[in-house]
Structures are given as structure tokens and as C-alpha cells.
Design an enzyme around this catalytic site. Structure first.
Site, PDB file in Angstrom:
ATOM      1  N   GLY A 190       0.820  -1.206   0.000  1.00  0.00           N
ATOM      2  CA  GLY A 190       0.000   0.000   0.000  1.00  0.00           C
ATOM      3  C   GLY A 190       0.853   1.254   0.000  1.00  0.00           C
ATOM      4  O   GLY A 190       0.651   2.164  -0.797  1.00  0.00           O
ATOM      5  N   ALA A 191       1.838   1.298   0.899  1.00  0.00           N
ATOM      6  CA  ALA A 191       2.650   2.488   1.030  1.00  0.00           C
ATOM      7  C   ALA A 191       3.838   2.195   1.923  1.00  0.00           C
ATOM      8  O   ALA A 191       3.923   1.118   2.507  1.00  0.00           O
ATOM      9  CB  ALA A 191       1.835   3.632   1.626  1.00  0.00           C
ATOM     10  N   MET A 192       4.727   3.195   2.030  1.00  0.00           N
ATOM     11  CA  MET A 192       5.939   2.984   2.812  1.00  0.00           C
ATOM     12  C   MET A 192       6.301   4.248   3.579  1.00  0.00           C
ATOM     13  O   MET A 192       6.307   5.343   3.025  1.00  0.00           O
ATOM     14  CB  MET A 192       7.071   2.553   1.864  1.00  0.00           C
ATOM     15  CG  MET A 192       8.408   2.366   2.546  1.00  0.00           C
ATOM     16  SD  MET A 192       8.363   1.006   3.770  1.00  0.00           S
ATOM     17  CE  MET A 192       9.577   1.607   4.935  1.00  0.00           C
ATOM     18  N   GLU A 193       6.648   4.038   4.850  1.00  0.00           N
ATOM     19  CA  GLU A 193       6.817   5.138   5.803  1.00  0.00           C
ATOM     20  C   GLU A 193       8.200   5.776   5.814  1.00  0.00           C
ATOM     21  O   GLU A 193       8.632   6.275   6.861  1.00  0.00           O
ATOM     22  CB  GLU A 193       6.511   4.600   7.212  1.00  0.00           C
ATOM     23  CG  GLU A 193       7.541   3.594   7.781  1.00  0.00           C
ATOM     24  CD  GLU A 193       7.172   2.120   7.610  1.00  0.00           C
ATOM     25  OE1 GLU A 193       6.398   1.805   6.686  1.00  0.00           O
ATOM     26  OE2 GLU A 193       7.662   1.295   8.400  1.00  0.00           O
ATOM     27  N   GLU A 240       0.923   5.306   7.761  1.00  0.00           N
ATOM     28  CA  GLU A 240       2.309   5.643   7.405  1.00  0.00           C
ATOM     29  C   GLU A 240       2.793   6.832   8.231  1.00  0.00           C
ATOM     30  O   GLU A 240       3.927   6.864   8.687  1.00  0.00           O
ATOM     31  CB  GLU A 240       2.441   5.945   5.909  1.00  0.00           C
ATOM     32  CG  GLU A 240       1.945   4.849   4.972  1.00  0.00           C
ATOM     33  CD  GLU A 240       2.463   3.451   5.277  1.00  0.00           C
ATOM     34  OE1 GLU A 240       3.582   3.332   5.819  1.00  0.00           O
ATOM     35  OE2 GLU A 240       1.740   2.475   4.991  1.00  0.00           O
ATOM     36  N   HIS A 253       3.752   5.793  11.720  1.00  0.00           N
ATOM     37  CA  HIS A 253       5.038   5.093  11.783  1.00  0.00           C
ATOM     38  C   HIS A 253       6.182   6.050  12.143  1.00  0.00           C
ATOM     39  O   HIS A 253       7.228   5.608  12.602  1.00  0.00           O
ATOM     40  CB  HIS A 253       5.371   4.459  10.431  1.00  0.00           C
ATOM     41  CG  HIS A 253       4.942   3.028  10.286  1.00  0.00           C
ATOM     42  ND1 HIS A 253       5.162   2.077  11.253  1.00  0.00           N
ATOM     43  CD2 HIS A 253       4.344   2.370   9.256  1.00  0.00           C
ATOM     44  CE1 HIS A 253       4.702   0.896  10.819  1.00  0.00           C
ATOM     45  NE2 HIS A 253       4.198   1.049   9.626  1.00  0.00           N
ATOM     46  N   GLU A 310       4.574  -2.877  13.322  1.00  0.00           N
ATOM     47  CA  GLU A 310       3.372  -3.009  12.494  1.00  0.00           C
ATOM     48  C   GLU A 310       2.118  -3.234  13.344  1.00  0.00           C
ATOM     49  O   GLU A 310       1.081  -2.621  13.097  1.00  0.00           O
ATOM     50  CB  GLU A 310       3.541  -4.109  11.445  1.00  0.00           C
ATOM     51  CG  GLU A 310       4.616  -3.797  10.385  1.00  0.00           C
ATOM     52  CD  GLU A 310       4.416  -2.468   9.676  1.00  0.00           C
ATOM     53  OE1 GLU A 310       3.321  -1.882   9.763  1.00  0.00           O
ATOM     54  OE2 GLU A 310       5.388  -1.997   9.041  1.00  0.00           O
TER      55      GLU A 310
HETATM   56  N1  B3K Z   1       6.234  -0.865   6.276  1.00  0.00           N
HETATM   57  C1  B3K Z   1       5.749  -1.079   4.950  1.00  0.00           C
HETATM   58  C2  B3K Z   1       6.021  -2.483   4.516  1.00  0.00           C
HETATM   59  C3  B3K Z   1       6.732  -2.609   3.233  1.00  0.00           C
HETATM   60  C4  B3K Z   1       7.349  -3.965   3.057  1.00  0.00           C
HETATM   61  C5  B3K Z   1       7.321  -4.403   1.660  1.00  0.00           C
HETATM   62  N2  B3K Z   1       8.028  -5.623   1.442  1.00  0.00           N
HETATM   63  C6  B3K Z   1       4.301  -0.756   4.830  1.00  0.00           C
HETATM   64  C7  B3K Z   1       3.630  -0.450   6.113  1.00  0.00           C
HETATM   65  O1  B3K Z   1       3.329  -1.337   6.888  1.00  0.00           O
HETATM   66  O2  B3K Z   1       3.418   0.685   6.417  1.00  0.00           O
HETATM   67 ZN    ZN Z   2       3.123  -0.375   8.628  1.00  0.00          ZN
END
Ligand code: B3K
Ligand code: ZN
Length: 878
Positions: A264-267, A301, A304, A323
Site C-alpha cells: 500500500g505504502a511505505m513510511e 504511514e 510510523h 506493524e
Molecule cells: N512498512 C511497509 C512495509 C513494506 C514492506 C514491503 N516488502 C508498509 C507499512 O506497513 O506501512
Molecule cells: Zn506499517
């Protein structure tokens, strides 16, 4: 090829070298990007003087490596697999490397890759090693300085973490921007974005009065879809200040939308990168459900930044530390912002179907796994959703205020550190004085606990005794399970529906209490109960367990009407519907006519004629248990019986309650302009569920109503609901033109086309699989784009169970073909998509054999580490 090796939690060793500073320079080029890394390293005071330096790298063209300016001879370092080892290094030194990588050839979408014309990165968990040689582990933190060099025309925008500190022109129409991120971070939080992007700007004043610039970067054609994410971001920032006392810590916060993204997205610190599907919204193109999902992900995000970035994980076994906590935080935020009971219902429905299935299958793993082959395979519902349930249980056990004191202390004590699950739980034990030793088992024991409850009413003694047994079924590698510390929230209802005062163990907690289960079997006796009560158990879904109690249908109907707990009113309705549907399945199997229990019809009639005080919950109560949840009740899944019985139940409800559904449909029409507010969403949800029942009646005018709603073209929620009913009907003369019109109207918008794909492949008609094959040839489909793969293949295999599980095995073959192709292109997505095949043991022999055959066909390929791990687990003898 060597068998991939497992990594064990108990082998953890602290890093021998710390990073004081990381300086990176990227000279961007699609075919050959040059990355220079200057790593200022220092031996850890506790490490041995002879400790070698170990770095990780993957598919890197190493051009130069030097220590303190001295190039290393080939004999002075060695590369084995993904590691580079230098045996002898000084105590403090500068490691200088230069590598060349090829972003355009990166189809795995990990590391630096291109999404259309945009350069972007995804480094969590181990993508940074595809960028440069590095101590790529979460417990090595460093402040970063990053210089990005690009073409002035093709890459006018050059972004990285932190604040821009310098920019300038270079020969050959090139330019650069240097970024500085003062907050030490592990490599997995690194990000770089470059390309032709437009910016929507806003600002946020923190509680302590600091101005934060907010920037949302998108490709030009998406500028009309940015408002919602920006508003969501500001709500999330405020909420985190108010609910957790957490302020943002840089002067700039950026979000970028890209079209090709595995998750979905990355922090990433200060520069969140989003899958466009998880950030872009507009009433014309986006459903209510997607609006809410986007709000939740933007918040997730952002949250995080504290739960993950400021306090990070020591190693990847601790993934749920960030998470689970962050999902819990985003769930609470969404509950506060929208309908709280509906948010809980949605989260529990997801957990109980997909997470329970995962926990009962061959890839079951504890919330903190003790070994893995490929960590990317562990971004699972168990880590995320069950991880969040554990945090929720903690808060329920110690109370919201104490929990807040605990989280304050956690953030304060561990700021800037990489820590473990124990550190989080210990803080909670400390502030509450509660012994959480037994509770820790939730992190180490896989599988869904089963609670078997029995009640006994003693009329003479005026007491009610509740007996609860807990046991957790074995999971791979964990044959024997121990009792867990389970909070069981409950109450008792009188026969007139009034909540009874509880008097238990010499205490009188009121009408609602939390029982602490800590043993395999326990008993509680409630005194002063004048007539046989109806117990309301596991209120609010106080623990992620399966609960069994021999309620009669009348008792369930009683709970549905009178329970104080909104969640349990819904759950009682689900249980009532479930028993009715199961009875119909039995009839189906015996070749008899399926009759729906009149008590369910009466219950629905009651619901439909209630004053509409909570329409959001009402809509949820009218939704029958999903096929996936019905399947979860069966020892051997009968997909056809489930589908037939559920469908028949819907049709009989529709026939019996036609006038009620019609009234509800009309009463919930709105003339107000679209807004994704909780009130409007509730009304649309209720209206559209009513319409779906109406069309199930088979009355021709109901499809005309759907057609009118489709053509009114007011907002995507209503359009999509109507399109689905038309496309899933037997009336091709109505369905086909609607599908065609929608496809033509939205051919320019990939996110809407995903919905177009998804709607078609969930058709219950037997031609669905052929449609999937046909649509895979559609010009808008690309196997390289994870969103398209999920929309077409993921939706089909998850939501079209009758057709995926076709007896001829064509569904399994289709999925295996796709997985084999993805294995070469994008191993992470391949390993996710294969999941339905791994559950073959749940099905009849013929289907299981077909599924197993496809797994073996996949196994014969040269497999990525990701797929190897999943396939071997699936085929392992239990
Ligand atoms: N921390 C990212 C996870 C991405 C890992 C992809 N292999 C997304 C999230 O939990 O916010
Ligand atoms: Zn996350």
C-alpha cells in the site's frame, strides 16, 4: 543452486560496526545509475578488535571500493552470495564504494526502480542492498546526506529524506539536490524519488507551534485526486498529538504517489511513498470504502514516524513491534474519525476470515516468528492484524489511561533505538504493575485459540456458572500449545433484554466485565441471577479467538436485539445467519429444497423496521456472513454448497422482505453533494445493500433501478454498486452494455480500470474464468503492475470461490501459470498470490489433488527464495 537457508532469531548478534554518518550520491540513469556511498564506520566498543566488516548487497556492479582513500585489492575483501566481507578494518574508517545498478530492469520493485517515468525506491525490509553495499539491518542507524543528480528535463524533481540543503546546475543539462536527514535511521527507511511530478502544498502547525510544510507529489493527471489524502494527513497529525502526544519532527513532510508498488505504502522518513491506489481519491473515481482505506493508510504511514521510525525494530523478527502497534493506532484513529463499531466489525471480519485461515494453514507463524527464509514473506495478516489485536488486548487489560502512560514511556525511553517486542510489553507491565509474563505467549505461539464455553443456570441457588476451556490447535513446528492469557469481555442479559448486574468472585463490576483466562479450564459463578440469563461473550471481540457457546437461535435473536455491545449485536446476527445457512447447506448436500429459517427472516424484518439510529451498523448487520467465513466453519470446505446456500438465503430474504428493502432503498437516497462523511457513507451503504437484495428477488424492475443508479453517474460508490449488480446478473443485455460503457468512459484511469477488472472477475456465472483469461489480454492489463495483478487475479482467486475452485482445476492452473510468470518478475507478489493454492488440505480429495499438482508444477521451476519458502511449507508433510 544451494538451498536457501533459514535465519533464526536465537542467532541474533549485535552489529560489530556502527555508522556515524552515511553520504550517498546518485547519478540517475534508467539503464545505469551510479551510486557512490561514503560510510563513516566505527567499531562497536563491545565488539572484538578482529571483528570483520560485513555488508550486504544484491545485483550490484561494484566499480570501486576503498578504505580511508586506499582502494582495496581483490584479495582484501570477499563476496559470497549477498555479503561482502572485509576481514581487517581499522577501528574507525571511511568506506567508499561505487556501484552501478539498472533501475529499468528492476521488476521486483525492491531497491531503486522506475515506475513509468518516475524513479522511486522501496527499501523495507532488505531493498537497500539492491542500491549499494551496506550494513542493511534495522539496528544500524545513521544520519543520511543524499545528493541526487538527474536530467533537468526528465527529472526536474529530485527528492530524498529530510530537508533540502543545497541545489545547483551541472554540465550536460543536469542538476542536483542535496538532502540531509538529521534523524538517525536504518537503511530500510531510505527513499529517493525523481521525475516529472507536480506538487500540492499545504501546511500544519504542530501543538508546540512549529510550521511543517506538507507536500503531496503526483503526476500531473492526478492533481484532481489529492485533496482527500492531504486532509487525511492533517487529521492524522492532529490525532497523534492528541491521542499519543506525538508531534512531527522535521520541517517538511512529503508523500509521493507512484503507480507500481508492491504494498500500500511505505513510511520512509519524511518522504512516504504510496501506491497511487492508496492515496489518490476523487468522488467520481473512488468508492467510499477506498476513501476510508486511503484515510487509514495515510494515517498508518504517518503514525510510523514514531512507532517504527523514531523507535524502530532491532531485527526483522520484531516486525510486529512496529506493524502491530501502528495498525492498532490507525484502527483507533479510523474508529474515532468514522463509525467506531463498523470499523471494529470490518477489522474483525478481515481477521476472522483471512488471518484465521492463514493461522490454520501451512504458512502459520507466530506474531514474532523465530525463523524465516525470506522476510518479505512475513508481511502478513498475522504480523499486522493479529499483532494489532495483541496491542488492543494489552490496552484492554491495563486500561486506556495506563496504556497511554506506557506508550509515552516507550517513546521516551527508546527514542532513537532499535528495540524488541519485550521492550514494549515490559513498559506496559511497568506502568500497570500487571504481570505480563504469560501474555508474552501471544507473540511466540501460532494458531487461533479456541474457546469452548458452557453455561449452567442453577435456579435454586440463583446463580449462573460459566465454564471456559481454551486450547490452540497445533500448527507446523508447534505441535503442543500452552494456555494463553486471554481477556474475555462479557455480560449477562435478562430475559427482558436488560443487562444484569454481575456479582462474581465477591466483586460487583457492573453489567460488563473482563474475565482473565490464564488456564486450560476455568469457571466463574455469577450470583444473584433471578432467571436464566443469556450470556454475551467476547464483547468487542476482546481477543483474537474462535468462541463457541451453545446459544439457541432464540437466544441469538435476543442478543441481536438487546445486547449493549454493538459489536456483539452484529456478531449474534452473523451467528444466527450462519446456523440458518449451514442448515441449508445440509439440505443442498442431501439434494433437498433449501428453506431459510423463518427466525432469520423475522430478525431481518425487525432490523429493517427499527428507527434508523445507527445506519452504518444496520448495513453491516444485513450483510450475510461471507463465503470465506462460512468456509472457516467447515472441516472440509464445500465451496458449491456454501455459494448455493448463501445465494438461496439472500433470495428468500429478498422475496420475504421486498417491501422493506424497497422502502429502505428509497429512504436512503440523498440529494446532497457527495462527501465521504460517516453519515453519507452509512446511508449509501444501507441503500446499496438494500438494492442488492432487491435485485436478488428477480423482479425485473429492480435491475432497472440498478441501471438508473448506474446511469445517474453520481459518485463511484453508487456507480460501482450498480455496475456490480448489472454485471453479475444473468441479463447480459443489461450487464454487457454497462461494462462496455464503464470501460470506455474510464479507459484513461488505471485505478478505475482496476475496479472494472475486479467487478467482472467476481461474476458468479461459470464464464468468469474465461473472462479472466480474456481480460489478461486486455491492453490495460500488465503482469508487471501489482495493482493490475491484484485486481484481476487476486480478486478472482479470493472473491470468486466457486469459479476459482472449479472442479476441472482450470482455476488452479490459471493461478499457477500466473505465479510461475511472477516468480521471474516479482517474487514478493508471486509469493503472495500463491496463498489460495497452499490451502489445498481444506478441500475434498479431487480438488486437493489438483491443487497439489499445480504446486508441484511450480516447485519444478527455478524458484525465488520467496516462493521456495512458501511452496516447501505448503507441500511439507504435516
Ligand atoms: N512498512 C511497509 C512495509 C513494506 C514492506 C514491503 N516488502 C508498509 C507499512 O506497513 O506501512
Ligand atoms: Zn506499517
Amino acid at each position: 543452486m544451494a538451498e536457501p537457508q533459514a535465519i533464526y532469531l536465537h542467532d541474533y548478534q549485535p552489529p560489530a560496526y556502527r555508522l556515524e554518518r552515511t553520504e550517498l550520491t546518485f547519478d540517475l540513469n534508467e539503464k545505469a545509475t551510479r551510486v557512490r556511498a561514503r560510510l563513516h564506520l566505527q567499531r562497536h566498543p563491545e565488539a572484538e578488535a578482529q571483528a570483520p566488516l560485513v555488508l550486504w548487497g544484491c545485483e550490484l556492479g561494484l566499480e570501486r571500493i576503498a578504505i580511508d582513500g586506499q582502494p582495496l585489492l581483490e584479495s582484501e575483501y570477499r563476496i559470497e552470495g549477498e555479503t561482502l566481507t572485509v576481514e581487517r578494518v581499522p577501528e574507525r574508517f571511511l568506506l567508499d564504494t561505487e556501484v552501478v545498478i539498472e533501475p529499468a530492469a528492476n521488476t521486483a520493485l525492491e531497491g531503486l526502480y522506475v515506475s513509468g517515468p518516475i524513479f522511486c525506491t522501496q527499501c523495507e525490509p532488505e531493498g537497500f542492498r539492491r542500491i549499494t553495499w551496506y550494513p542493511d539491518r534495522p539496528d544500524v542507524l545513521a544520519p543520511f546526506t543524499t545528493t541526487v543528480i538527474g536530467d533537468r528535463d526528465r527529472e526536474p524533481v529530485l527528492l530524498s529524506n529530510g530537508n533540502p540543503v543545497e541545489r545547483g546546475e551541472l554540465p550536460g543539462n543536469r542538476h542536483f539536490v542535496s538532502w540531509q536527514d538529521p534523524h538517525p535511521k536504518p537503511a530500510y527507511l531510505f527513499a529517493l524519488v525523481a521525475g516529472k511530478l507536480d506538487c500540492v502544498r499545504d501546511s500544519f502547525t504542530t501543538a508546540s507551534g512549529r510550521e511543517v510544510a506538507l507536500e503531496l507529489w503526483v503526476e500531473e493527471e492526478n492533481l484532481h485526486k489529492t485533496e482527500w489524502a492531504m486532509a487525511s494527513l492533517k487529521r492524522a497529525m492532529r490525532w497523534d498529538e492528541q491521542s499519543y502526544g506525538r508531534e512531527y519532527d522535521l520541517d517538511l513532510f512529503m508523500i509521493v504517489a507512484v503507480n507500481d508498488f508492491n504494498m500500500g505504502a511505505m513510511e520512509n522518513k519524511g518522504l512516504n511513498i504510496f501506491n497511487s491506489a492508496a492515496v489518490l481519491a476523487n468522488p467520481q473515481t473512488t468508492t467510499d470504502a477506498a476513501f476510508q482505506r486511503i484515510e487509514g493508510i495515510v494515517a498508518h504511514e504517518y503514525f510510523h514516524n514514531w512507532s517504527g521510525n523514531r523507535v524502530t525494530c532491532r531485527d526483522w523478527f520484531q516486525l510486529a513491534l512496529k506493524e502491530g502497534f501502528t495498525v492498532f493506532r490507525d484502527q483507533t484513529f479510523s474508529a474515532d474519525t468514522n463509525s467506531a463499531p463498523v470499523k471494529r466489525i470490518e477489522d474483525v471480519a478481515l481477521l476472522r476470515t483471512l488471518q484465521f485461515a492463514e493461522d490454520a494453514g501451512p504458512t502459520a507463524h507466530p506474531v514474532r516468528p523465530d525463523h524465516f527464509i525470506e522476510i518479505s514473506n512475513f508481511y502478513t495478516l498475522t504480523i499486522y492484524e493479529k499483532g494489532a489485536e495483541i496491542v488492543r488486548m494489552l490496552r484492554n487489560l491495563i486500561g486506556a489511561e495506563t496504556f497511554r502512560r506506557g506508550s509515552d514511556r516507550y517513546f521516551e525511553r527508546f527514542d532513537g533505538q532499535a528495540v524488541r517486542v519485550e521492550d514494549f510489553v515490559d513498559v506496559m507491565a511497568e506502568v500497570s504493575g500487571l504481570d505480563l509474563g504469560l501474555f508474552m505467549r501471544w507473540y511466540s505461539q501460532a494458531g487461533t485459540p479456541q474457546l469452548d464455553c458452557r453455561g449452567e443456570y442453577d435456579e435454586a441457588g440463583q446463580r449462573f456458572t460459566l465454564t471456559v476451556r481454551q486450547h490452540t490447535p497445533p500448527t507446523p513446528g508447534q505441535p503442543d500449545k500452552l494456555p494463553l492469557h486471554i481477556p474475555l469481555r462479557m455480560g449477562l442479559l435478562g430475559d427482558d433484554g436488560t443487562p444484569l448486574t454481575l456479582s462474581v468472585d465477591g466483586e460487583t463490576p457492573g453489567t460488563d466485565t473482563v474475565l482473565h483466562l490464564t488456564e486450560a479450564e476455568q469457571q466463574w459463578t455469577f450470583e444473584g441471577i433471578e432467571r436464566a440469563p443469556v450470556p454475551s461473550l467476547l464483547r468487542g471481540f476482546s481477543a483474537p479467538v474462535r468462541l463457541d457457546y451453545p446459544w439457541s437461535r432464540d437466544e441469538l435473536a435476543h442478543l441481536m436485539r438487546f445486547d449493549e455491545d454493538g459489536f456483539n449485536r452484529w456478531d449474534a446476527t452473523q451467528r444466527l445467519a450462519l446456523t440458518a445457512i449451514e442448515e441449508m447447506m445440509t439440505a443442498h448436500a442431501a439434494g433437498e429444497t433449501m428453506h431459510l429459517d423463518a427466525r432469520l427472516i423475522d430478525a431481518f424484518r425487525y432490523l429493517l423496521n427499527q428507527p434508523a439510529d445507527d445506519r452504518a451498523v444496520l448495513a453491516e448487520m444485513l450483510r450475510l456472513p461471507s463465503e470465506a467465513w462460512i468456509a472457516e466453519q467447515q472441516s472440509q470446505v464445500d465451496v458449491d454448497a456454501i455459494h448455493a446456500a448463501r445465494r438461496a438465503a439472500i433470495e428468500q430474504l429478498a422475496d420475504s422482505l421486498y417491501a422493506d428493502f424497497e422502502r429502505v432503498y428509497h429512504a436512503n437516497q440523498s440529494t446532497a453533494g457527495y462527501a465521504p462523511t460517516p453519515e453519507q457513507i452509512a446511508a449509501r451503504s444501507l441503500k446499496n445493500i438494500a438494492l442488492s437484495y432487491l435485485t436478488a428477488s428477480g423482479e425485473p424492475e429492480t435491475l432497472a433501478m440498478a441501471k438508473a443508479q448506474f446511469e445517474a453517474d453520481d459518485n463511484m460508490t453508487d456507480v460501482r454498486a450498480a455496475l456490480t449488480l448489472l454485471a453479475h446478473s444473468d441479463r447480459a443485455d443489461l450487464g454487457d452494455p454497462a461494462i462496455r460503457a464503464f470501460g470506455e468512459r474510464w479507459s484513461h484511469d488505471a485505478l478505475v480500470m482496476d475496479q472494472w477488472f475486479a467487478t467482472q472477475v467476481t461474476r458468479p456465472q461459470p464464464d468468469a474464468l474465461e473472462r479472466v483469461r480474456f481480460l489478461m489480454q486486455h491492453p490495460a492489463f500488465s503482469i508487471k503492475n501489482p495493482n493490475r495483478v491484484r485486481a484481476l487475479i487476486g480478486t478472482f482467486t479470493r472473491d470468486n470461490r466457486v469459479n476459482f475452485h472449479r472442479r476441472d482445476g482450470a482455476g488452479y492452473r490459471l493461478l499457477a501459470d500466473v505465479v510461475i510468470e511472477l516468480n521471474r518478475l516479482n517474487p514478493e507478489i508471486a509469493a503472495r498470490m500463491i496463498a489460495p493454492l497452499t490451502r489445498f488440505r481444506r478441500f475434498d480429495e479431487a480438488r486437493a489433488a489438483l491443487m497439489r499438482g499445480e504446486l508441484e508444477r511450480i516447485r519444478a521451476e527455478k524458484l525465488s527464495r520467496n516462493l521456495h519458502e512458501v511452496v516447501e511449507k505448503a507441500l511439507a508433510e504435516t
